[in-house]
Design a protein around this motif. Structure first.
Motif, PDB file in Angstrom:
ATOM      1  N   GLN A  63       0.823  -1.199   0.000  1.00 18.73           N
ATOM      2  CA  GLN A  63       0.000   0.000   0.000  1.00 18.73           C
ATOM      3  C   GLN A  63       0.861   1.254   0.000  1.00 18.73           C
ATOM      4  N   ALA A  64       1.974   1.224   0.720  1.00 16.08           N
ATOM      5  CA  ALA A  64       2.873   2.381   0.746  1.00 16.08           C
ATOM      6  C   ALA A  64       3.418   2.674  -0.657  1.00 16.08           C
ATOM      7  N   VAL A  65       3.802   1.621  -1.367  1.00 16.91           N
ATOM      8  CA  VAL A  65       4.331   1.807  -2.717  1.00 16.91           C
ATOM      9  C   VAL A  65       3.235   2.277  -3.669  1.00 16.91           C
ATOM     10  N   LEU A  66       2.038   1.717  -3.529  1.00 20.02           N
ATOM     11  CA  LEU A  66       0.923   2.181  -4.354  1.00 20.02           C
ATOM     12  C   LEU A  66       0.643   3.660  -4.097  1.00 20.02           C
ATOM     13  N   ASP A  67       0.674   4.063  -2.835  1.00 24.21           N
ATOM     14  CA  ASP A  67       0.460   5.478  -2.509  1.00 24.21           C
ATOM     15  C   ASP A  67       1.523   6.351  -3.161  1.00 24.21           C
ATOM     16  N   ASN A  68       2.767   5.875  -3.153  1.00 21.88           N
ATOM     17  CA  ASN A  68       3.848   6.638  -3.783  1.00 21.88           C
ATOM     18  C   ASN A  68       3.658   6.721  -5.296  1.00 21.88           C
ATOM     19  N   LEU A  69       3.255   5.612  -5.907  1.00 17.69           N
ATOM     20  CA  LEU A  69       2.991   5.617  -7.343  1.00 17.69           C
ATOM     21  C   LEU A  69       1.851   6.564  -7.682  1.00 17.69           C
ATOM     22  N   VAL A  70       0.782   6.496  -6.902  1.00 18.08           N
ATOM     23  CA  VAL A  70      -0.379   7.350  -7.145  1.00 18.08           C
ATOM     24  C   VAL A  70      -0.016   8.815  -6.993  1.00 18.08           C
ATOM     25  N   ALA A  71       0.770   9.129  -5.948  1.00 15.02           N
ATOM     26  CA  ALA A  71       1.169  10.522  -5.728  1.00 15.02           C
ATOM     27  C   ALA A  71       1.930  11.067  -6.923  1.00 15.02           C
ATOM     28  N   THR A  72       2.789  10.250  -7.509  1.00 10.21           N
ATOM     29  CA  THR A  72       3.543  10.685  -8.685  1.00 10.21           C
ATOM     30  C   THR A  72       2.633  10.821  -9.892  1.00 10.21           C
ATOM     31  N   ILE A  73       1.759   9.838 -10.091  1.00 10.12           N
ATOM     32  CA  ILE A  73       0.848   9.867 -11.240  1.00 10.12           C
ATOM     33  C   ILE A  73      -0.070  11.078 -11.178  1.00 10.12           C
ATOM     34  N   GLU A  74      -0.528  11.438  -9.974  1.00 14.88           N
ATOM     35  CA  GLU A  74      -1.470  12.544  -9.835  1.00 14.88           C
ATOM     36  C   GLU A  74      -0.841  13.904 -10.110  1.00 14.88           C
ATOM     37  N   THR A  75       0.497  13.977 -10.179  1.00 12.00           N
ATOM     38  CA  THR A  75       1.150  15.239 -10.560  1.00 12.00           C
ATOM     39  C   THR A  75       1.031  15.489 -12.054  1.00 12.00           C
ATOM     40  N   ALA A  76       0.535  14.469 -12.784  1.00 10.47           N
ATOM     41  CA  ALA A  76       0.372  14.534 -14.243  1.00 10.47           C
ATOM     42  C   ALA A  76       1.705  14.579 -14.974  1.00 10.47           C
ATOM     43  N   ALA A  77       2.782  14.330 -14.228  1.00 10.39           N
ATOM     44  CA  ALA A  77       4.092  14.264 -14.869  1.00 10.39           C
ATOM     45  C   ALA A  77       4.354  12.836 -15.318  1.00 10.39           C
ATOM     46  N   PRO A  78       5.131  12.650 -16.376  1.00 14.13           N
ATOM     47  CA  PRO A  78       5.451  11.286 -16.825  1.00 14.13           C
ATOM     48  C   PRO A  78       6.146  10.500 -15.711  1.00 14.13           C
ATOM     49  N   LEU A  79       5.731   9.272 -15.511  1.00 14.27           N
ATOM     50  CA  LEU A  79       6.332   8.405 -14.501  1.00 14.27           C
ATOM     51  C   LEU A  79       7.423   7.582 -15.174  1.00 14.27           C
TER      52      LEU A  79
END
Length: 457
Positions: free
Chosen positions: A365-381
């Motif tokens: 869940q911690a990693v998913l939260d980190n992935l989501v936080a990055t994705i929600e910036t609308a910047a390329p992951l």
């Protein structure tokens, strides 16, 4: 003179066995009629009653001798009724007759869908049930939908032969798993029991066989033990048959075996309710929705994931709800599969880091939260050895895994960016799995098991 008194009891002439009745034939019906002969002596008529100990659901008309059953008979609840008829004359002389009433056991079980198979040569999709079906009750074409990778296949005919429903297609179905939906009410067995509606969905990180499936009723994103769908699992192509409205629920899938690498699945997968596929990418979509407490729509969450990961989808494919990276045959298939494998590898390492199940779930869940936080910036992951180190941290900025495993994951993610084929992807993931759980036992599943239907283990 001597008065002739009535000293002889009536003789009951009706039989000791009532005519058997069918279960579910209705409450309040007359199931037996008592008759008697009181002519052996002076007779002033008889009245009927039931002796003590007779079944409480039965009653008798004292004048006519008609015995009625007050409840709707059900074989599984009570297969036989016992009662004793008593005929009493005016003088009080009584005759008795024990009687049994049997309940006929009828076929009340709906036909069970055993498998869904496609034939390229015959251009068909065949649904096989566990018993013969009524060939006069033929579903409509509109009752079915057959898709692969979100592309609709055209159904031209429906027929019922024996225990099979055969869907004729306008062209040969492509190889690989199918998303099949049935919304009608006409599939039924010879006894008229109606087969349930169903949806066949696909779970993949490589196709996963033998997954455990949970209906997340409280929508907390956690696979609670009491939410497990007993006897529902996936077959070797990751296909899962969900009856009734199960496909409309929020589902979480755990365990299972990756049929590409043979590795045991280490992390949980999910998707928004109603999706036809479940994979690492749909898990990101569901996580965005969950983290926003439902404020972000499924459409917006999909758009964020597609844009951030750089996924290239067919404009007519309907987004991620039916997109299966493994069966994708487009020119972008390899790139999309690489991103999916990278996300899967990151989640697998996170899930393997915990000392117990709770710790593993927290790490994922911690990693998913980190992935989501990055994705929600609308910047390329960008997924590489540098970014995974940041993704695999907890709220305190501490690494979730040891340095050695972090290096192995970073190397695998970088290698995936350079692969030239799907086989290369499988090889990289298999090598990483060996680093995660080198001593994990192998799970042997025979071809005859785990067909993806309830009750087939």
């Amino acid at each position: 003179g001597i008065n002739d008194l009535d000293e002889v009891a009536p003789s009951i002439t009706s039989g000791a066995t009532a005519v058997a009745i069918d279960e579910n034939s209705g409450a309040g019906q007359i199931v037996y009629t008592a008759t008697s002969d009181d002519s052996a002596d002076v007779s002033g008529g008889v009245t009927y009653s039931l002796a003590a100990g007779s079944d409480a659901a039965l009653s008798i008309d004292s004048a006519t001798g008609a015995v009625s059953l007050s409840t709707d008979p059900d074989f599984e609840t009570q297969a036989q009724y016992n009662f004793t008829v008593v005929a009493t004359d005016v003088a009080g002389n009584a005759g008795q007759q024990p009687v049994t009433l049997d309940i006929n056991d009828l076929d009340e079980v709906a036909p069970v869908l055993l498998s869904i198979d496609s034939s390229v040569a015959n251009q068909t999709v065949t649904l096989t049930y566990d018993e013969a079906l009524s060939e006069t009750a033929v579903p409509d074409i509109a009752d079915f939908s057959v898709k692969q990778n979100a592309s609709e296949l055209t159904i031209t005919a429906v027929s019922v032969v024996g225990d099979k429903v055969i869907l004729g297609l306008s062209e040969a179905p492509p190889s690989g798993p199918l998303q099949v939906t049935y919304t009608g009410e006409l599939i039924q067995d010879i006894a008229g029991n109606v087969g349930p509606q169903f949806t066949q969905i696909i779970v993949s990180d490589g196709y996963l066989r033998g997954v455990e499936i949970y209906a997340d009723e409280n929508n907390d994103g956690v696979a609670d033990p009491d939410e497990l769908l007993e006897g529902v699992t996936s077959n070797a192509q990751g296909e899962i048959i969900l009856e009734g409205d199960l496909a409309s629920k929020n589902l979480i899938m755990t365990s299972g075996v990756n049929m590409d690498s043979g590795a045991i699945n280490e992390f949980s997968l999910s998707a928004p309710a109603g999706y036809g596929v479940v994979n690492p990418i749909t898990t990101l979509v569901k996580s965005i929705i969950n983290n926003s407490a439902g404020a972000t729509s499924t459409e917006d969450a999909e758009a964020l994931v597609i844009d951030s990961l750089g996924l290239q989808l067919d404009s007519e494919g309907g987004g991620l709800s039916g997109y299966d990276p493994i069966s994708d045959q487009s020119e972008d298939a390899l790139a999309n599969r690489v991103v999916t494998a990278q996300v899967a590898s990151i989640l697998a390492v996170a899930a393997s880091s915990g000392e117990d199940e709770a710790a593993s779930e927290a790490a994922q869940q911690a990693v998913l939260d980190n992935l989501v936080a990055t994705i929600e910036t609308a910047a390329p992951l960008v997924l590489d050895s540098d970014s995974v180190a940041e993704l695999l941290t907890n709220d305190d900025g501490e690494s979730l895994v040891n340095v050695e495993l972090l290096v192995e994951l970073g190397s695998a993610v970088d290698q995936l960016s350079e692969v030239d084929s799907l086989d290369d992807i499988v090889a990289v993931q298999a090598a990483l799995t060996d680093k995660i759980a080198p001593d994990a036992p192998s799970l042997d599943l025979s071809d005859e098991t785990d067909s993806g239907v309830k009750g087939d283990f």
